[in-house]
Design a protein around this motif. Sequence first.
Motif, mmCIF file in Angstrom:
data_model
loop_
_atom_site.group_PDB
_atom_site.id
_atom_site.type_symbol
_atom_site.label_atom_id
_atom_site.label_comp_id
_atom_site.label_asym_id
_atom_site.label_seq_id
_atom_site.Cartn_x
_atom_site.Cartn_y
_atom_site.Cartn_z
ATOM 1 N N ARG A 36 62.978 94.473 -37.264
ATOM 2 C CA ARG A 36 63.908 95.133 -36.346
ATOM 3 C C ARG A 36 64.655 94.140 -35.454
ATOM 4 O O ARG A 36 65.654 94.492 -34.844
ATOM 5 N N GLY A 37 64.156 92.922 -35.330
ATOM 6 C CA GLY A 37 64.791 91.934 -34.469
ATOM 7 C C GLY A 37 64.565 92.229 -32.999
ATOM 8 O O GLY A 37 65.468 92.051 -32.181
ATOM 9 N N ASP A 38 63.357 92.673 -32.649
ATOM 10 C CA ASP A 38 63.036 93.031 -31.266
ATOM 11 C C ASP A 38 62.835 91.832 -30.346
ATOM 12 O O ASP A 38 62.794 91.986 -29.133
ATOM 13 N N VAL A 39 62.679 90.656 -30.907
ATOM 14 C CA VAL A 39 62.433 89.453 -30.112
ATOM 15 C C VAL A 39 63.755 88.974 -29.512
ATOM 16 O O VAL A 39 64.801 89.055 -30.150
ATOM 17 N N HIS A 40 63.708 88.488 -28.295
ATOM 18 C CA HIS A 40 64.918 88.030 -27.599
ATOM 19 C C HIS A 40 65.268 86.589 -27.957
ATOM 20 O O HIS A 40 65.515 85.764 -27.091
ATOM 21 N N ASP A 41 65.278 86.296 -29.248
ATOM 22 C CA ASP A 41 65.622 84.965 -29.720
ATOM 23 C C ASP A 41 66.563 85.133 -30.915
ATOM 24 O O ASP A 41 66.130 85.515 -32.001
ATOM 25 N N PRO A 42 67.867 84.878 -30.712
ATOM 26 C CA PRO A 42 68.826 85.084 -31.801
ATOM 27 C C PRO A 42 68.507 84.261 -33.053
ATOM 28 O O PRO A 42 68.728 84.725 -34.173
ATOM 29 N N GLU A 43 67.964 83.057 -32.866
ATOM 30 C CA GLU A 43 67.629 82.207 -34.018
ATOM 31 C C GLU A 43 66.532 82.857 -34.873
ATOM 32 O O GLU A 43 66.632 82.897 -36.091
ATOM 33 N N LEU A 44 65.510 83.400 -34.225
ATOM 34 C CA LEU A 44 64.425 84.064 -34.939
ATOM 35 C C LEU A 44 64.918 85.362 -35.581
ATOM 36 O O LEU A 44 64.541 85.692 -36.703
ATOM 37 N N ASN A 45 65.783 86.076 -34.901
ATOM 38 C CA ASN A 45 66.291 87.345 -35.430
ATOM 39 C C ASN A 45 67.186 87.152 -36.649
ATOM 40 O O ASN A 45 67.342 88.075 -37.446
ATOM 41 N N ARG A 46 67.769 85.969 -36.806
ATOM 42 C CA ARG A 46 68.601 85.685 -37.986
ATOM 43 C C ARG A 46 67.765 85.439 -39.236
ATOM 44 O O ARG A 46 68.253 85.547 -40.348
ATOM 45 N N MET A 47 66.501 85.104 -39.038
ATOM 46 C CA MET A 47 65.618 84.786 -40.169
ATOM 47 C C MET A 47 64.957 86.046 -40.708
ATOM 48 O O MET A 47 64.637 86.957 -39.958
ATOM 49 N N SER A 48 64.765 86.067 -42.010
ATOM 50 C CA SER A 48 64.007 87.142 -42.643
ATOM 51 C C SER A 48 62.643 86.564 -43.008
ATOM 52 O O SER A 48 62.541 85.724 -43.905
ATOM 53 N N ILE A 49 61.623 87.000 -42.289
ATOM 54 C CA ILE A 49 60.291 86.411 -42.437
ATOM 55 C C ILE A 49 59.310 87.449 -42.959
ATOM 56 O O ILE A 49 59.236 88.568 -42.447
ATOM 57 N N THR A 50 58.556 87.060 -43.975
ATOM 58 C CA THR A 50 57.515 87.917 -44.542
ATOM 59 C C THR A 50 56.175 87.539 -43.931
ATOM 60 O O THR A 50 55.824 86.363 -43.876
ATOM 61 N N VAL A 51 55.439 88.539 -43.471
ATOM 62 C CA VAL A 51 54.083 88.324 -42.970
ATOM 63 C C VAL A 51 53.152 88.797 -44.080
ATOM 64 O O VAL A 51 52.970 89.990 -44.299
ATOM 65 N N GLY A 52 52.587 87.844 -44.807
ATOM 66 C CA GLY A 52 51.776 88.168 -45.969
ATOM 67 C C GLY A 52 50.389 88.664 -45.638
ATOM 68 O O GLY A 52 49.864 89.575 -46.280
ATOM 69 N N GLU A 53 49.778 88.087 -44.613
ATOM 70 C CA GLU A 53 48.400 88.433 -44.264
ATOM 71 C C GLU A 53 48.149 87.999 -42.834
ATOM 72 O O GLU A 53 48.749 87.043 -42.350
ATOM 73 N N VAL A 54 47.250 88.696 -42.164
ATOM 74 C CA VAL A 54 46.781 88.283 -40.846
ATOM 75 C C VAL A 54 45.263 88.310 -40.891
ATOM 76 O O VAL A 54 44.660 89.317 -41.250
ATOM 77 N N ARG A 55 44.657 87.188 -40.549
ATOM 78 C CA ARG A 55 43.192 87.088 -40.479
ATOM 79 C C ARG A 55 42.795 86.970 -39.015
ATOM 80 O O ARG A 55 43.383 86.190 -38.274
#
Length: 139
Positions: A36-55
Amino acid sequence: MRLMAKNKFHDGPGPSQRQLRVGELIRRTLSDVLMRGDVHDPELNRMSITVGEVRTSPDLKIATAFVLPLGGKGAEEALVALRRNKGELRRMVGKACSLKYAPDLRFVLDETFDQMDETRRLLSQENVVRDTEDRDDPA
């Protein structure tokens, strides 16, 4: 007979059901926030990042997210951006997951796809194919 102290990093029976459940909840929350791009960082919001797993750690105070940018390009930049926004992401996860403590988030590169590619490469080698075909032949 001397008993050895149990090491929390020992390869035991694996994560508990609670660790797995909380890890999946955090994974979905992080994925939604990043999508959704909820983070207030335009650089991060431009990236499409997959979160594969969280341990998660056994006490649920540390959550390690295995992430990979779409296409695998810009992995280091993605890790830097995620680590820079770790506090904001932690607050969002804590709020959405309603945990007693918001876990400290750690981000590492997800190498699962690289490992799968390497496995495919190894299995397609001529000598491996020949050996597996010999086993399938009941001669």
